[in-house]
Design an enzyme around this catalytic site. Structure first.
Site, PDB file in Angstrom:
ATOM      1  N   CYS A 185       0.799  -1.232   0.000  1.00 57.46           N
ATOM      2  CA  CYS A 185       0.000   0.000   0.000  1.00 57.46           C
ATOM      3  C   CYS A 185       0.827   1.274   0.000  1.00 57.46           C
ATOM      4  CB  CYS A 185      -0.935   0.006   1.202  1.00 57.46           C
ATOM      5  SG  CYS A 185      -0.073   0.048   2.799  1.00 57.46           S
ATOM      6  N   THR A 206       2.267  -3.350   3.988  1.00 57.86           N
ATOM      7  CA  THR A 206       3.544  -2.877   3.483  1.00 57.86           C
ATOM      8  C   THR A 206       4.657  -3.571   4.245  1.00 57.86           C
ATOM      9  OG1 THR A 206       4.979  -0.921   3.222  1.00 57.86           O
ATOM     10  CG2 THR A 206       3.476  -0.911   5.091  1.00 57.86           C
ATOM     11  N   CYS A 363      16.266   4.935 -15.203  1.00 62.97           N
ATOM     12  CA  CYS A 363      14.962   4.275 -15.334  1.00 62.97           C
ATOM     13  C   CYS A 363      14.091   4.985 -16.364  1.00 62.97           C
ATOM     14  CB  CYS A 363      14.265   4.215 -13.978  1.00 62.97           C
ATOM     15  SG  CYS A 363      14.984   3.011 -12.838  1.00 62.97           S
TER      16      CYS A 363
END
Length: 392
Positions: A185, A206, A363
């Site tokens: 989450c 989490t 990325c």
């Protein structure tokens, strides 16, 4: 003046004082195949400040390249475009044997060991997601969404993330009173959005203590519960399931258990939305720099790997790819981080700054090259009543 300009200025002064020798022929050839030069004039060219760069690349491949950047031994005005060009040229496939062996070592580690076991599940939380809420709060949008935004109608990052959260909730066909399970989450952005605007109860999990604490505070007063736990320990039954940006940490050895857990948790008439980075072709390799410094034990799935593991488990109601939106998201994160660096530099080193820059911009190049994909799958159990209508 940004932190990047300060650091680059120091390195430019070093370069003027001590010009570097030419790159070894093998590196010149590989770079040239991507349209990249060492000490060239294009914004994506590699500007070498110390000849150690060549030794590190030849000795350690992409790990050496990334560490040399962190140490300030080279620069590029547009690292994102540098990596776009290197990845589009598929440089990895052209590496000499000694460089491919560096990738092989990481690959064997992935294949021989379950790097995403219960015992290792919290490592990525401790190393990456617990980096510091101060870093993520200045980099991300107000919802604290640390995943790809949806830019179809958005003009800025905040709108792109709001639209992404809303799209997820609508794809799940959330109804008031339903119970949504959010696997991975984060800082509670989706849980908060679903509870506030769709009147559902949310349980989020989490593996990051920092995320749990912040998510609990952000969701205070809403029907939201945030737990620190591994997905394999979940119990109960839920109307809807969602997992955003977490599947990348599951690992191929655990795909079957992951989806079997989802089957066990999801009610028969429910829907499961999986939001995950993917890679355009199945690969056994993992980038050693990202594995060491950013996402330990991570592994990106291919479409084939997902389809194979879903066979005889879930119906694929929808498969939506908006990978190019991640390039734009990462560039927005970089701009936010770079702008806010003066607020952070008293607590973080220049090496951290360069590590974070390398991470975000490499990325961005990964997604711009189309090697990286971003998928949202909507899944259901066989026999679910009704016809699912895809949304965009």
């Amino acid at each position: 003046m940004s932190g990047d300009e300060n650091i680059s200025g120091e390195l430019t002064e070093r370069l003027v004082r001590s010009p570097c020798p030419e790159a070894p022929p093998v590196l010149q050839r590989l770079a040239g195949e991507a349209g990249v030069c060492f000490n060239g004039k294009a914004p994506w060219d590699i500007q070498v400040h110390d000849p150690q760069v060549y030794e590190r690349i030849l000795g350690q491949g992409s790990l050496g390249l990334g560490e040399a950047y962190m140490d300030g031994l080279w620069d590029a005005r547009e690292p994102d475009e540098l990596f776009n060009r290197l990845l589009r040229a598929d440089i990895e496939a052209r590496l000499p044997l000694r460089l491919r062996l560096q990738l092989l070592a990481v690959t064997l580690r992935q294949r021989l060991f379950n790097l995403q076991s219960r015992g290792r599940a919290f490592q990525v939380g401790e190393q990456h997601y617990d980096t510091g809420n101060d870093v993520f709060s200045v980099m991300l949008d107000p919802t604290m969404s640390y995943s790809c935004g949806y830019w179809r109608h958005a003009g800025d990052l905040a709108q792109a993330q709001h639209d992404k959260l809303d799209l997820i909730c609508r794809k799940l066909e959330l109804r008031p009173g339903e119970h949504l399970l959010d696997i991975g989450c984060g800082w509670g952005g989706l849980a908060r959005h679903a509870a506030r605007y769709f009147n559902v109860e949310v349980t989020g999990i989490t593996v990051s203590r920092e995320q749990q604490a912040w998510a609990q505070e952000r969701c205070r007063g809403l029907p939201v519960r945030i737990e620190l736990m591994d997905y394999r320990d979940l119990q109960g039954r839920y109307d809807k399931l969602v997992s955003v940006g977490m599947f990348e940490h599951v690992g191929p050895r655990n795909y079957a258990e992951y989806f079997d857990t989802a089957l066990r948790l999801l009610k028969d008439e429910g829907l499961f939305l999986l939001h995950s980075i993917g890679i355009y072709a199945t690969s056994r390799t993992v980038d050693p720099w990202l594995d060491r410094y950013i996402f330990p034990n991570g592994k990106l799935p291919s479409a084939q790997e997902i389809a194979d593991i879903l066979d005889n488990r879930f119906i694929i109601e929808d498969w939506h790819n908006f990978g190019p939106d991640y390039d734009r998201t990462l560039m927005a994160w970089w701009e936010n981080f770079d702008t806010a660096w003066p607020q952070l530099e008293a607590r973080y080193s220049k090496r951290f700054y360069r590590m974070w820059k390398y991470y975000l911009l490499s990325c961005a190049g990964f997604f711009r090259s189309c090697q990286g994909q971003l998928w949202q799958l909507v899944l259901s159990k066989r026999g679910r009543d009704g016809i699912y209508r895809s949304l965009r």
